[in-house]
Write a protein that holds these residues in place. Structure first.
Motif, mmCIF file in Angstrom:
data_model
loop_
_atom_site.group_PDB
_atom_site.id
_atom_site.type_symbol
_atom_site.label_atom_id
_atom_site.label_comp_id
_atom_site.label_asym_id
_atom_site.label_seq_id
_atom_site.Cartn_x
_atom_site.Cartn_y
_atom_site.Cartn_z
ATOM 1 N N ALA A 90 0.820 -1.209 0.000
ATOM 2 C CA ALA A 90 0.000 0.000 0.000
ATOM 3 C C ALA A 90 0.857 1.264 0.000
ATOM 4 O O ALA A 90 1.973 1.285 0.529
ATOM 5 C CB ALA A 90 -0.922 0.003 1.216
ATOM 6 N N PHE A 91 0.308 2.309 -0.586
ATOM 7 C CA PHE A 91 0.897 3.652 -0.531
ATOM 8 C C PHE A 91 0.467 4.256 0.802
ATOM 9 O O PHE A 91 -0.725 4.452 1.054
ATOM 10 C CB PHE A 91 0.384 4.493 -1.702
ATOM 11 N N VAL A 92 1.433 4.522 1.690
ATOM 12 C CA VAL A 92 1.127 4.906 3.069
ATOM 13 C C VAL A 92 1.295 6.411 3.260
ATOM 14 O O VAL A 92 2.374 6.975 3.019
ATOM 15 C CB VAL A 92 2.030 4.150 4.064
ATOM 16 N N ILE A 123 10.196 6.215 8.925
ATOM 17 C CA ILE A 123 9.587 4.931 9.289
ATOM 18 C C ILE A 123 9.447 4.082 8.030
ATOM 19 O O ILE A 123 8.927 4.532 7.010
ATOM 20 C CB ILE A 123 8.215 5.142 9.960
ATOM 21 N N SER A 124 9.929 2.870 8.095
ATOM 22 C CA SER A 124 9.900 1.976 6.935
ATOM 23 C C SER A 124 8.480 1.797 6.416
ATOM 24 O O SER A 124 7.564 1.480 7.177
ATOM 25 C CB SER A 124 10.479 0.613 7.319
ATOM 26 N N GLY A 125 8.306 2.009 5.119
ATOM 27 C CA GLY A 125 7.007 1.808 4.485
ATOM 28 C C GLY A 125 6.215 3.068 4.275
ATOM 29 O O GLY A 125 5.252 3.085 3.494
ATOM 30 N N VAL A 126 6.584 4.157 4.960
ATOM 31 C CA VAL A 126 5.866 5.430 4.799
ATOM 32 C C VAL A 126 6.295 6.085 3.485
ATOM 33 O O VAL A 126 7.484 6.219 3.199
ATOM 34 C CB VAL A 126 6.137 6.377 5.980
ATOM 35 N N ASP A 127 5.308 6.514 2.698
ATOM 36 C CA ASP A 127 5.588 7.137 1.402
ATOM 37 C C ASP A 127 5.389 8.640 1.395
ATOM 38 O O ASP A 127 6.085 9.360 0.675
ATOM 39 C CB ASP A 127 4.669 6.517 0.333
ATOM 40 N N LEU A 128 4.437 9.120 2.200
ATOM 41 C CA LEU A 128 4.072 10.531 2.124
ATOM 42 C C LEU A 128 3.700 11.050 3.511
ATOM 43 O O LEU A 128 2.930 10.412 4.237
ATOM 44 C CB LEU A 128 2.876 10.699 1.176
ATOM 45 N N HIS A 133 12.002 6.256 0.041
ATOM 46 C CA HIS A 133 12.027 7.058 1.267
ATOM 47 C C HIS A 133 10.839 7.999 1.254
ATOM 48 O O HIS A 133 10.500 8.584 0.225
ATOM 49 C CB HIS A 133 13.323 7.863 1.359
ATOM 50 N N GLY A 134 10.206 8.143 2.416
ATOM 51 C CA GLY A 134 9.017 8.982 2.496
ATOM 52 C C GLY A 134 9.281 10.438 2.160
ATOM 53 O O GLY A 134 10.296 11.006 2.571
ATOM 54 N N GLU A 135 8.359 11.045 1.426
ATOM 55 C CA GLU A 135 8.429 12.470 1.107
ATOM 56 C C GLU A 135 7.612 13.257 2.118
ATOM 57 O O GLU A 135 6.527 12.827 2.517
ATOM 58 C CB GLU A 135 7.888 12.746 -0.299
ATOM 59 N N SER A 136 8.120 14.420 2.510
ATOM 60 C CA SER A 136 7.415 15.270 3.471
ATOM 61 C C SER A 136 7.016 16.584 2.825
ATOM 62 O O SER A 136 7.816 17.201 2.115
ATOM 63 C CB SER A 136 8.306 15.559 4.687
ATOM 64 N N PHE A 137 5.780 16.997 3.093
ATOM 65 C CA PHE A 137 5.301 18.303 2.652
ATOM 66 C C PHE A 137 4.742 19.010 3.882
ATOM 67 O O PHE A 137 3.615 18.745 4.313
ATOM 68 C CB PHE A 137 4.242 18.157 1.560
#
Length: 440
Positions: A79-81, A98-103, A125-129
């Motif tokens: 899943a897109f998390v 955190i492993s698995g976090v996308d956004l 790696h998760g992107e942050s906005f």
């Protein structure tokens, strides 16, 4: 333009931690995704999208958020998390790692979630906005029901108070609100959909009007005129913003229920000063007295924090004695948790975790006695209850106008979201509700 074809036939799961406002906002996010073509994943089904709306009121809340994210990633590995909410705003780097976090979306971005989902491809790696707190300006409307009978109408967001123990102003930004006109229109839409009860939610709803030049009293007067809505509840309102005019209006209004939730936080004036609260306990006591003089059967819930920095044994005892002197129905007791960036960390005196727990238990025990006594006083009375959808195998339940939870065993021929008149009977086995019999 957002390409919504990418969302067609996709599935999603949602997980919410924290306050009623968070639940309302999650429901609105879900509604937006549904309109774009996303359906809720069925039980046991692998989801394409996971949305976690987080809380960060305590360190325990942060831990629960991390656990929830890990669990969803494990259960829905492809899943897109998406993680949003207060924890995301305060610690975006920590969350994105955190492993698995996308956004990771901050307070300013979560209302526009569709614009950030892209093609839903997993990322290394998760992107942050996230924007800084000072730049949070947007008020994202939210009026939703979710899985409940009651609707939750967000009227305000953010806070200007900056109490020494609290991170909410940092996480949600300055106080801002919708217009009365837009909120009345949303309430009218709820009535059109068949809704009968609306809970007004926000971070500091008594501060309503900062951005529109209106007032909370003006708002509730207009909402009281919305045809079809039988019940309004005020989720939580600061004592210094709960004016006598608001209390008097609720006492005489058509649809506002005799049910108040008022943060006290401490019954010690010395601790209130350390907290930078905007009132003293004499003002608080006057508000309780005013409510009870006009609405003797009103349910009054009160927030209390125990074990804050500076709360010496004498200060706690003073607080405890003051609380016990009031005619309250229920306490919501929070154990103090050190939060980075708060001014409370500058206070030298600390309370051990063991002592915090002891103090919490004392207040919880008194609270349970008060709630049971409040319920017991109403046995034999006739009340109107709004039926709520029961869990499988369970009886219908609902709440009276003054928020007594009831179980209605003889309501099988009724539907949820139906107002029925009942006679209140004895406690159920768990003593969490009164049994009731329908009389009309």
């Amino acid at each position: 333009m957002i390409d919504t074809t990418v969302f067609q036939d996709k599935t999603a799961v949602y997980y919410t931690l924290g306050c009623k406002l968070n639940f309302s906002e999650t429901s609105t996010i879900g509604k937006k995704l549904k309109e774009a073509g996303v359906r809720n994943a069925r039980k046991g089904e692998q989801a394409d999208i996971c949305v976690v709306n987080t809380c960060s009121v305590t360190e325990v809340a942060d831990k629960k958020c991390r656990q929830a994210i890990h669990r969803l990633v494990k259960n829905h590995p492809d899943a897109f998390v998406v993680v949003t909410g207060c924890y995301a705003q305060l610690k975006p780097v920590e969350v994105s790692n955190i492993s698995g976090v996308d956004l990771v979306l901050g307070a300013e971005q979560k209302g526009d979630i569709l614009s950030f989902l892209g093609n839903l491809k997993k990322k290394e790696h998760g992107e942050s906005f996230i924007v800084p707190t000072k730049d949070i300006r947007t008020f994202s409307p939210s009026c939703s029901r979710g899985d409940r009978t009651r609707y939750f109408l967000k009227v305000q967001d953010g806070c200007n108070y900056y109490c020494t123990y609290c991170t909410i102003p940092i996480a949600r930004g300055r106080s801002r609100n919708a217009s009365i006109k837009s909120l009345v229109e949303q309430a009218e839409q709820v009535a059109f959909e068949g809704g009968k009860e609306i809970v007004l939610t926000g971070v500091n709803i008594g501060d309503f009007g900062r951005t529109t030049g209106e007032s909370f009293l003006d708002l509730i007067k207009e909402l009281d005129n919305v045809e079809g809505i039988e019940r309004f509840r005020i989720s939580s309102i600061e004592p210094d913003l709960l004016t006598d005019e608001i209390i008097e209006f609720c006492a005489s209004s058509r649809a506002f229920m005799p049910h108040f939730h008022i943060p006290l936080q401490s019954g010690s004036d010395e601790v209130l000063k350390l907290m930078h609260r905007h009132y003293d306990r004499s003002l608080f006591a006057a508000k309780i007295s005013k409510i009870k003089s006009l609405m003797p059967d009103a349910f009054i819930g009160v927030d209390v924090i125990v074990g804050t920095r500076g709360e010496t044994p004498d200060y706690f005892q003073d607080s405890y004695d003051f609380i016990r002197s009031l005619d309250l129905t229920q306490l919501h007791v929070f154990t103090y948790s050190e939060r980075p960036g708060t001014k409370a960390l500058n206070i030298a005196y600390t309370v051990s975790p063991q002592e915090r727990h002891t103090r919490s238990q004392l207040l919880l025990e008194w609270s349970e006695q008060q709630t049971l006594a409040f319920y017991a006083r109403h046995i034999g009375m006739e009340k109107t209850v709004l039926l709520e959808k029961p869990k499988p195998g369970m009886p219908f339940h609902g709440f009276t106008d003054n928020y007594i939870r009831v179980e209605v065993a003889d309501a099988k021929s009724y539907h949820d979201n139906t107002l029925v008149k009942v006679r209140l009977g004895e406690f159920n086995v768990e003593k969490t509700a009164l049994k009731a019999t329908i009389i009309s």
